[in-house]
Design a protein around this motif. Structure first.
Motif, PDB file in Angstrom:
ATOM      1  N   LEU A  27     -35.354 -59.982  51.015  1.00  0.00           N
ATOM      2  CA  LEU A  27     -36.634 -59.311  52.439  1.00  0.00           C
ATOM      3  C   LEU A  27     -35.013 -57.924  52.730  1.00  0.00           C
ATOM      4  N   VAL A  28     -33.596 -58.864  52.839  1.00  0.00           N
ATOM      5  CA  VAL A  28     -32.656 -58.151  53.976  1.00  0.00           C
ATOM      6  C   VAL A  28     -31.838 -56.745  52.786  1.00  0.00           C
ATOM      7  N   GLU A  29     -32.074 -57.089  51.426  1.00  0.00           N
ATOM      8  CA  GLU A  29     -31.773 -56.682  50.729  1.00  0.00           C
ATOM      9  C   GLU A  29     -32.254 -55.488  50.314  1.00  0.00           C
ATOM     10  N   LYS A  30     -33.732 -55.990  50.400  1.00  0.00           N
ATOM     11  CA  LYS A  30     -34.753 -54.844  50.071  1.00  0.00           C
ATOM     12  C   LYS A  30     -34.616 -53.196  51.420  1.00  0.00           C
ATOM     13  N   GLY A  31     -34.175 -54.124  52.506  1.00  0.00           N
ATOM     14  CA  GLY A  31     -34.199 -53.195  53.679  1.00  0.00           C
ATOM     15  C   GLY A  31     -35.838 -53.545  54.585  1.00  0.00           C
ATOM     16  N   LYS A  32     -36.216 -54.148  54.623  1.00  0.00           N
ATOM     17  CA  LYS A  32     -37.157 -55.434  55.369  1.00  0.00           C
ATOM     18  C   LYS A  32     -37.123 -55.509  56.385  1.00  0.00           C
ATOM     19  N   ILE A  33     -35.830 -56.300  56.530  1.00  0.00           N
ATOM     20  CA  ILE A  33     -34.867 -56.472  58.003  1.00  0.00           C
ATOM     21  C   ILE A  33     -33.740 -56.394  57.912  1.00  0.00           C
ATOM     22  N   ARG A  34     -33.506 -56.169  59.291  1.00  0.00           N
ATOM     23  CA  ARG A  34     -32.175 -55.754  59.738  1.00  0.00           C
ATOM     24  C   ARG A  34     -31.219 -56.963  59.828  1.00  0.00           C
ATOM     25  N   ALA A  35     -30.049 -56.541  58.734  1.00  0.00           N
ATOM     26  CA  ALA A  35     -29.352 -57.808  59.082  1.00  0.00           C
ATOM     27  C   ALA A  35     -27.702 -57.095  58.877  1.00  0.00           C
ATOM     28  N   ARG A  54     -42.254 -61.704  60.725  1.00  0.00           N
ATOM     29  CA  ARG A  54     -42.526 -61.863  58.720  1.00  0.00           C
ATOM     30  C   ARG A  54     -42.845 -63.147  58.926  1.00  0.00           C
ATOM     31  N   ALA A  55     -42.567 -63.789  59.975  1.00  0.00           N
ATOM     32  CA  ALA A  55     -42.839 -64.864  59.559  1.00  0.00           C
ATOM     33  C   ALA A  55     -44.344 -65.319  60.036  1.00  0.00           C
ATOM     34  N   GLU A  56     -44.689 -64.792  60.944  1.00  0.00           N
ATOM     35  CA  GLU A  56     -45.899 -64.206  61.779  1.00  0.00           C
ATOM     36  C   GLU A  56     -47.078 -64.438  60.954  1.00  0.00           C
ATOM     37  N   LYS A  57     -46.972 -62.239  59.807  1.00  0.00           N
ATOM     38  CA  LYS A  57     -47.550 -62.029  58.810  1.00  0.00           C
ATOM     39  C   LYS A  57     -47.835 -63.136  58.109  1.00  0.00           C
ATOM     40  N   GLU A  58     -47.050 -63.637  57.212  1.00  0.00           N
ATOM     41  CA  GLU A  58     -47.077 -65.118  56.258  1.00  0.00           C
ATOM     42  C   GLU A  58     -47.334 -65.841  56.275  1.00  0.00           C
ATOM     43  N   GLN A  59     -47.942 -66.298  57.850  1.00  0.00           N
ATOM     44  CA  GLN A  59     -48.669 -67.357  58.458  1.00  0.00           C
ATOM     45  C   GLN A  59     -50.018 -67.169  58.457  1.00  0.00           C
ATOM     46  N   ASP A  60     -50.289 -65.556  58.513  1.00  0.00           N
ATOM     47  CA  ASP A  60     -51.408 -65.087  58.664  1.00  0.00           C
ATOM     48  C   ASP A  60     -52.141 -65.178  56.994  1.00  0.00           C
ATOM     49  N   SER A  61     -51.611 -64.874  56.239  1.00  0.00           N
ATOM     50  CA  SER A  61     -52.308 -64.320  55.143  1.00  0.00           C
ATOM     51  C   SER A  61     -52.783 -66.036  54.320  1.00  0.00           C
ATOM     52  N   LYS A 140     -47.665 -59.079  32.817  1.00  0.00           N
ATOM     53  CA  LYS A 140     -49.181 -59.311  34.255  1.00  0.00           C
ATOM     54  C   LYS A 140     -48.391 -60.480  35.529  1.00  0.00           C
ATOM     55  N   TRP A 141     -49.162 -59.904  36.041  1.00  0.00           N
ATOM     56  CA  TRP A 141     -48.547 -60.683  37.897  1.00  0.00           C
ATOM     57  C   TRP A 141     -49.658 -62.225  38.174  1.00  0.00           C
ATOM     58  N   LEU A 142     -48.141 -62.866  37.703  1.00  0.00           N
ATOM     59  CA  LEU A 142     -48.769 -64.269  38.312  1.00  0.00           C
ATOM     60  C   LEU A 142     -48.719 -64.443  39.670  1.00  0.00           C
ATOM     61  N   PHE A 143     -47.763 -64.099  40.774  1.00  0.00           N
ATOM     62  CA  PHE A 143     -47.625 -64.676  41.836  1.00  0.00           C
ATOM     63  C   PHE A 143     -47.966 -63.560  42.911  1.00  0.00           C
ATOM     64  N   LYS A 144     -48.197 -64.219  44.161  1.00  0.00           N
ATOM     65  CA  LYS A 144     -48.288 -63.112  45.328  1.00  0.00           C
ATOM     66  C   LYS A 144     -47.227 -63.215  45.652  1.00  0.00           C
ATOM     67  N   ARG A 145     -46.680 -62.302  46.717  1.00  0.00           N
ATOM     68  CA  ARG A 145     -45.197 -62.812  47.520  1.00  0.00           C
ATOM     69  C   ARG A 145     -44.841 -64.499  48.624  1.00  0.00           C
ATOM     70  N   ASP A 146     -46.250 -64.295  48.280  1.00  0.00           N
ATOM     71  CA  ASP A 146     -45.938 -66.159  49.145  1.00  0.00           C
ATOM     72  C   ASP A 146     -45.947 -67.009  47.908  1.00  0.00           C
ATOM     73  N   GLY A 147     -46.096 -66.762  46.891  1.00  0.00           N
ATOM     74  CA  GLY A 147     -45.957 -67.552  46.208  1.00  0.00           C
ATOM     75  C   GLY A 147     -47.294 -68.468  45.515  1.00  0.00           C
ATOM     76  N   THR A 148     -48.532 -68.151  46.396  1.00  0.00           N
ATOM     77  CA  THR A 148     -49.444 -68.021  45.149  1.00  0.00           C
ATOM     78  C   THR A 148     -50.178 -67.947  44.615  1.00  0.00           C
ATOM     79  N   PRO A 149     -50.883 -67.985  43.505  1.00  0.00           N
ATOM     80  CA  PRO A 149     -51.529 -67.279  41.898  1.00  0.00           C
ATOM     81  C   PRO A 149     -51.563 -65.672  42.718  1.00  0.00           C
ATOM     82  N   TYR A 150     -51.851 -65.086  41.451  1.00  0.00           N
ATOM     83  CA  TYR A 150     -52.135 -63.293  42.282  1.00  0.00           C
ATOM     84  C   TYR A 150     -53.439 -63.559  41.507  1.00  0.00           C
TER      85      TYR A 150
END
Length: 157
Positions: A27-35, A54-61, A140-150
């Motif tokens: 996320l840092v490398e992609k510029g999504k989180i300042r570092a 970001r953590a709250e967003k991912e937990q809400d998923s 083929k997409w296998l996983f969502k960003r959180d690691g659960t199956p796509y």
């Protein structure tokens, strides 16, 4: 008075907010989180506010991969280190695929033995389960960003 952002070490942020360190680095490398990095140090500092959001967003998923039955089958392997090449051979998955899963954070790197990266065998066993079930192939997409199956959306005729 202006409130300045608080920056904390990446490893501390990952631990504090329950995020995978490799995922956070991505996320840092992609510029999504300042570092940033302090002069004379190689420790990466991240914006605590952005990591928390970001953590709250991912937990809400919803469901975490660790809660899935496919993962639970391999929970006894949690914390056991295996090299990427060894995992590739053992689970019959291309080395480049395993390496990509580590880079994307689906498989956690848990240590280093000399020059060899050790990954969590429970994570690779889980990914293998999803990969084999989906007859993993290129493109083929296998996983969502959180690691659960796509789950691809079915086309309605």
């Amino acid at each position: 008075m202006v409130t300045l952002p608080v920056f904390i070490p990446l490893s501390e942020a990952a631990r504090k907010y329950g995020l995978d360190e490799a995922r956070l680095r991505d996320l840092v490398e992609k510029g999504k989180i300042r570092a940033g990095v302090l002069p004379g140090s190689d420790e990466v500092l991240v914006s605590e506010d952005e990591v928390q959001k970001r953590a709250e967003k991912e937990q809400d998923s919803g469901v975490r991969k660790e809660d899935l039955p496919e993962y639970q089958k391999h929970a006894h392997l949690k914390g056991i280190g295996i090299g990427i090449a060894e995992a590739s051979r053992k689970y019959k998955i291309p080395f480049s695929t395993v390496h990509r899963w580590v880079k994307l954070g689906y498989v956690k790197q848990i240590g280093v033995n000399g020059q060899k990266s050790l990954i969590d065998e429970a994570d690779i066993a889980y990914c293998n389960e999803v990969y084999k079930k989906r007859k993993g192939s290129r493109g083929k997409w296998l996983f969502k960003r959180d690691g659960t199956p796509y789950n691809p959306k079915k086309l309605v005729a």
